[in-house]
Design a protein around this motif. Sequence first.
Motif, PDB file in Angstrom:
ATOM      1  N   ARG A  35       8.921 -17.506  -8.956  1.00  0.00           N
ATOM      2  CA  ARG A  35       9.435 -16.132  -9.011  1.00  0.00           C
ATOM      3  C   ARG A  35       8.568 -15.197  -8.183  1.00  0.00           C
ATOM      4  O   ARG A  35       9.076 -14.344  -7.462  1.00  0.00           O
ATOM      5  CB  ARG A  35       9.504 -15.652 -10.454  1.00  0.00           C
ATOM      6  CG  ARG A  35      10.093 -14.252 -10.562  1.00  0.00           C
ATOM      7  CD  ARG A  35      10.570 -14.011 -11.976  1.00  0.00           C
ATOM      8  NE  ARG A  35      11.190 -12.706 -12.067  1.00  0.00           N
ATOM      9  CZ  ARG A  35      10.537 -11.597 -12.418  1.00  0.00           C
ATOM     10  NH1 ARG A  35       9.254 -11.650 -12.695  1.00  0.00           N
ATOM     11  NH2 ARG A  35      11.176 -10.451 -12.496  1.00  0.00           N
ATOM     12  N   GLN A  38       9.409 -15.591  -4.601  1.00  0.00           N
ATOM     13  CA  GLN A  38      10.656 -14.891  -4.288  1.00  0.00           C
ATOM     14  C   GLN A  38      10.395 -13.393  -4.119  1.00  0.00           C
ATOM     15  O   GLN A  38      10.912 -12.765  -3.197  1.00  0.00           O
ATOM     16  CB  GLN A  38      11.686 -15.127  -5.388  1.00  0.00           C
ATOM     17  CG  GLN A  38      12.983 -14.388  -5.161  1.00  0.00           C
ATOM     18  CD  GLN A  38      13.949 -14.545  -6.324  1.00  0.00           C
ATOM     19  OE1 GLN A  38      13.764 -15.366  -7.213  1.00  0.00           O
ATOM     20  NE2 GLN A  38      14.979 -13.725  -6.341  1.00  0.00           N
ATOM     21  N   LEU A  39       9.579 -12.811  -5.004  1.00  0.00           N
ATOM     22  CA  LEU A  39       9.270 -11.380  -4.923  1.00  0.00           C
ATOM     23  C   LEU A  39       8.445 -11.049  -3.678  1.00  0.00           C
ATOM     24  O   LEU A  39       8.577  -9.955  -3.121  1.00  0.00           O
ATOM     25  CB  LEU A  39       8.568 -10.927  -6.201  1.00  0.00           C
ATOM     26  CG  LEU A  39       9.457 -10.917  -7.454  1.00  0.00           C
ATOM     27  CD1 LEU A  39       8.593 -10.763  -8.708  1.00  0.00           C
ATOM     28  CD2 LEU A  39      10.504  -9.813  -7.370  1.00  0.00           C
ATOM     29  N   GLU A  41       8.878 -12.644  -0.809  1.00  0.00           N
ATOM     30  CA  GLU A  41       9.907 -12.669   0.233  1.00  0.00           C
ATOM     31  C   GLU A  41      10.749 -11.397   0.224  1.00  0.00           C
ATOM     32  O   GLU A  41      11.199 -10.933   1.275  1.00  0.00           O
ATOM     33  CB  GLU A  41      10.791 -13.908   0.070  1.00  0.00           C
ATOM     34  CG  GLU A  41      10.066 -15.200   0.379  1.00  0.00           C
ATOM     35  CD  GLU A  41      10.870 -16.442   0.023  1.00  0.00           C
ATOM     36  OE1 GLU A  41      12.088 -16.318  -0.241  1.00  0.00           O
ATOM     37  OE2 GLU A  41      10.268 -17.525  -0.003  1.00  0.00           O
ATOM     38  N   GLU A  42      10.956 -10.802  -0.960  1.00  0.00           N
ATOM     39  CA  GLU A  42      11.723  -9.561  -1.086  1.00  0.00           C
ATOM     40  C   GLU A  42      10.891  -8.330  -0.742  1.00  0.00           C
ATOM     41  O   GLU A  42      11.412  -7.214  -0.723  1.00  0.00           O
ATOM     42  CB  GLU A  42      12.257  -9.423  -2.520  1.00  0.00           C
ATOM     43  CG  GLU A  42      13.297 -10.457  -2.883  1.00  0.00           C
ATOM     44  CD  GLU A  42      13.689 -10.402  -4.352  1.00  0.00           C
ATOM     45  OE1 GLU A  42      13.310  -9.438  -5.056  1.00  0.00           O
ATOM     46  OE2 GLU A  42      14.382 -11.333  -4.804  1.00  0.00           O
ATOM     47  N   LYS A  44       8.365  -7.156  -2.530  1.00  0.00           N
ATOM     48  CA  LYS A  44       7.959  -6.427  -3.740  1.00  0.00           C
ATOM     49  C   LYS A  44       6.553  -6.788  -4.213  1.00  0.00           C
ATOM     50  O   LYS A  44       5.906  -5.982  -4.869  1.00  0.00           O
ATOM     51  CB  LYS A  44       8.961  -6.666  -4.867  1.00  0.00           C
ATOM     52  CG  LYS A  44      10.327  -6.079  -4.540  1.00  0.00           C
ATOM     53  CD  LYS A  44      11.331  -6.295  -5.635  1.00  0.00           C
ATOM     54  CE  LYS A  44      12.663  -5.681  -5.222  1.00  0.00           C
ATOM     55  NZ  LYS A  44      13.646  -5.747  -6.281  1.00  0.00           N
ATOM     56  N   GLU A  71      11.112  -0.283 -12.515  1.00  0.00           N
ATOM     57  CA  GLU A  71      11.299  -1.546 -11.804  1.00  0.00           C
ATOM     58  C   GLU A  71      10.071  -2.437 -11.964  1.00  0.00           C
ATOM     59  O   GLU A  71      10.192  -3.646 -12.204  1.00  0.00           O
ATOM     60  CB  GLU A  71      11.586  -1.296 -10.320  1.00  0.00           C
ATOM     61  CG  GLU A  71      11.859  -2.572  -9.554  1.00  0.00           C
ATOM     62  CD  GLU A  71      12.154  -2.362  -8.080  1.00  0.00           C
ATOM     63  OE1 GLU A  71      12.527  -3.350  -7.431  1.00  0.00           O
ATOM     64  OE2 GLU A  71      12.008  -1.230  -7.570  1.00  0.00           O
TER      65      GLU A  71
END
Length: 101
Positions: A35, A38-39, A41-42, A44, A71
């Motif tokens: 996870r 993934q964050l 890559e986003e 964040k 958020e």
Amino acid sequence: MMHQFIYQLKLIPTLLNEENWTEKENECVTRHFQRLQQLVEEGKVILAGRTLTMDEKAFGIVILEVTSEEEAREIMETDPTVEERVMTAELFPYRVALMRK
């Protein structure tokens, strides 16, 4: 406008002893890492890491850059290790002052 936050993660006390780890905790930490990837890559997650000790002072951190505290809090609270009570977490407003390129 983007805001930065840091959350600190701490293993629950019983998991400081590696003999208490089961496949459940190992799988949870794997999902936690995936996870965070993934964050990243986003855009964040700025940085994530942990101390290399396994004692009561051990901790991990995740530095976020997101649109709001809500958020950031949602990201922290839905972290698999937090949801499954493998780790506890605490959120703080934060600002990166210096960073190596």
